[in-house]
Design a protein around this motif. Sequence first.
Motif, PDB file in Angstrom:
ATOM      1  N   ILE A  45     -91.276  39.237  90.293  1.00  0.00           N
ATOM      2  CA  ILE A  45     -91.519  38.403  91.470  1.00  0.00           C
ATOM      3  C   ILE A  45     -91.276  39.197  92.749  1.00  0.00           C
ATOM      4  CG2 ILE A  45     -90.612  36.444  92.792  1.00  0.00           C
ATOM      5  CD1 ILE A  45     -90.228  34.991  90.104  1.00  0.00           C
ATOM      6  N   ASP A  67     -91.491  30.375  84.418  1.00  0.00           N
ATOM      7  CA  ASP A  67     -92.467  29.522  85.106  1.00  0.00           C
ATOM      8  C   ASP A  67     -92.731  30.034  86.519  1.00  0.00           C
ATOM      9  OD1 ASP A  67     -93.820  26.686  85.508  1.00  0.00           O
ATOM     10  OD2 ASP A  67     -92.458  26.973  87.198  1.00  0.00           O
ATOM     11  N   ARG A  68     -91.669  30.400  87.239  1.00  0.00           N
ATOM     12  CA  ARG A  68     -91.833  30.924  88.604  1.00  0.00           C
ATOM     13  C   ARG A  68     -92.550  32.273  88.586  1.00  0.00           C
ATOM     14  NH1 ARG A  68     -92.952  27.917  91.711  1.00  0.00           N
ATOM     15  NH2 ARG A  68     -93.569  26.926  89.750  1.00  0.00           N
ATOM     16  N   TYR A  69     -92.263  33.089  87.567  1.00  0.00           N
ATOM     17  CA  TYR A  69     -92.921  34.394  87.444  1.00  0.00           C
ATOM     18  C   TYR A  69     -94.431  34.225  87.291  1.00  0.00           C
ATOM     19  CZ  TYR A  69     -94.948  38.119  84.580  1.00  0.00           C
ATOM     20  OH  TYR A  69     -95.798  39.066  84.068  1.00  0.00           O
ATOM     21  N   ILE A 100     -96.108  32.853  90.574  1.00  0.00           N
ATOM     22  CA  ILE A 100     -96.194  33.766  91.721  1.00  0.00           C
ATOM     23  C   ILE A 100     -96.971  35.030  91.382  1.00  0.00           C
ATOM     24  CG2 ILE A 100     -94.811  35.236  93.254  1.00  0.00           C
ATOM     25  CD1 ILE A 100     -92.650  33.081  93.177  1.00  0.00           C
ATOM     26  N   HIS A 152     -83.742  27.753  92.450  1.00  0.00           N
ATOM     27  CA  HIS A 152     -83.466  28.174  91.069  1.00  0.00           C
ATOM     28  C   HIS A 152     -82.592  29.415  91.036  1.00  0.00           C
ATOM     29  CE1 HIS A 152     -84.510  30.488  87.355  1.00  0.00           C
ATOM     30  NE2 HIS A 152     -84.219  29.309  86.814  1.00  0.00           N
ATOM     31  N   MET A 208     -92.751  23.001  86.347  1.00  0.00           N
ATOM     32  CA  MET A 208     -91.468  23.344  86.957  1.00  0.00           C
ATOM     33  C   MET A 208     -90.555  22.126  87.047  1.00  0.00           C
ATOM     34  SD  MET A 208     -89.486  25.591  88.226  1.00  0.00           S
ATOM     35  CE  MET A 208     -88.131  25.838  89.358  1.00  0.00           C
ATOM     36  N   ASN A 257     -85.637  22.707  98.296  1.00  0.00           N
ATOM     37  CA  ASN A 257     -86.998  22.484  97.829  1.00  0.00           C
ATOM     38  C   ASN A 257     -87.591  21.293  98.578  1.00  0.00           C
ATOM     39  OD1 ASN A 257     -89.241  21.452  96.182  1.00  0.00           O
ATOM     40  ND2 ASN A 257     -88.619  22.984  94.689  1.00  0.00           N
ATOM     41  N   THR A 284     -90.169  28.881  96.821  1.00  0.00           N
ATOM     42  CA  THR A 284     -90.375  28.091  95.612  1.00  0.00           C
ATOM     43  C   THR A 284     -89.369  28.431  94.511  1.00  0.00           C
ATOM     44  OG1 THR A 284     -91.965  29.662  94.676  1.00  0.00           O
ATOM     45  CG2 THR A 284     -92.847  27.923  96.103  1.00  0.00           C
ATOM     46  N   CYS A 285     -88.701  29.577  94.630  1.00  0.00           N
ATOM     47  CA  CYS A 285     -87.730  29.951  93.592  1.00  0.00           C
ATOM     48  C   CYS A 285     -86.325  30.162  94.154  1.00  0.00           C
ATOM     49  CB  CYS A 285     -88.190  31.204  92.850  1.00  0.00           C
ATOM     50  SG  CYS A 285     -88.604  32.605  93.886  1.00  0.00           S
ATOM     51  N   TYR A 315     -87.657  37.829  87.771  1.00  0.00           N
ATOM     52  CA  TYR A 315     -87.424  37.990  89.205  1.00  0.00           C
ATOM     53  C   TYR A 315     -87.703  39.412  89.682  1.00  0.00           C
ATOM     54  CZ  TYR A 315     -85.838  33.316  90.214  1.00  0.00           C
ATOM     55  OH  TYR A 315     -85.803  31.956  90.402  1.00  0.00           O
TER      56      TYR A 315
END
Length: 317
Positions: free
Chosen positions: A225, A125-127, A130, A248, A61, A298, A244-245, A222
């Motif tokens: 997510i 990356d966040r997907y 999580i 972004h 990330m 963050n 965490t997202c 998202y």
Amino acid sequence: MQPCDQNWTHITEFVMVGFAEVHETRLLFFTLFLTMYLLTLVENLAIILAVGLDHRLRRPMYVFLTHLSCLEIWYTSVTVPKMLAGFIAGDGGKNISYAGCLSQLFIFTFLGATECFLLAAMAYDRYVAICMPLRYGALVSWGSCIRLSAACWLVGFLTPILPIYLMSRLTFCGPNVIDHFFCDASPLLALSCSDVTLKETADFLVSLAVLLTSSTVIAVSYGNIVWTLLRIRSAAERRKAFSTCAAHLTVVSLFYGTLFFMYVRTKVAPSINFNKVVSVFYSIVTPMLNPLIYSLRNKEVKGALGRAFSFRSWKGQ
């Protein structure tokens, strides 16, 4: 499109009007934009330094975040220095060669498209982090992170090739005054005395392809997510995962909101002055705000910046 008479001469240089309507307060605007530009450089360099020095941020990330910060520095540096020169250097500071104008447009488009794809990669990356945490190491390894980042830059570089080629085929026979502070496509098309239908169509399709491809990846990521978060029973765990997202998502909203407004159109904009304001927002304001959003929203980045620069007020967070 401008009408062209029989005595036309090929344009070799353009004059950028910039913000001629604020001539009386040009020093004030020069100071304002210079301050914003310097803040953008310092903030993004701070992010790059913090991630590079703190081993706790050496994760995919934050590799993407470093790429984004590098891009923001180049993105503003393509347009802002020339705009600042126009405020204080007189008429000479507003002139730009034909080749220089097309080069500026190419680099600006290249960096803008790359940012779209980098933001999409960060959403993916966040997907994975999580929704599939147990497979995160396999799906978003260092190797895949480097390949994905390289792909973003490569596709971004390829994006403006067709639009710039078509722009280079147009005839410019005067006037040569660009009513903007950089060589954007819309005011350039307004000066051409060729048929710009094909160029406008290509611009629309390329812009639409970049925005829809990247925004679809972001929306799907998202969407999954949110679905995953709704299935988490603990409110504290949901907040922790969403935090965490959050940064972004804020950056994506600012960047895509202005881009969709500016570029998914087929005709030259009816309000050039309003376009200048929107252009200032996504080319100057947003790159300045992005590092602040990431550092404020963050805790890991905030902590790394505090450790890197020994800000006592950030210690312990």
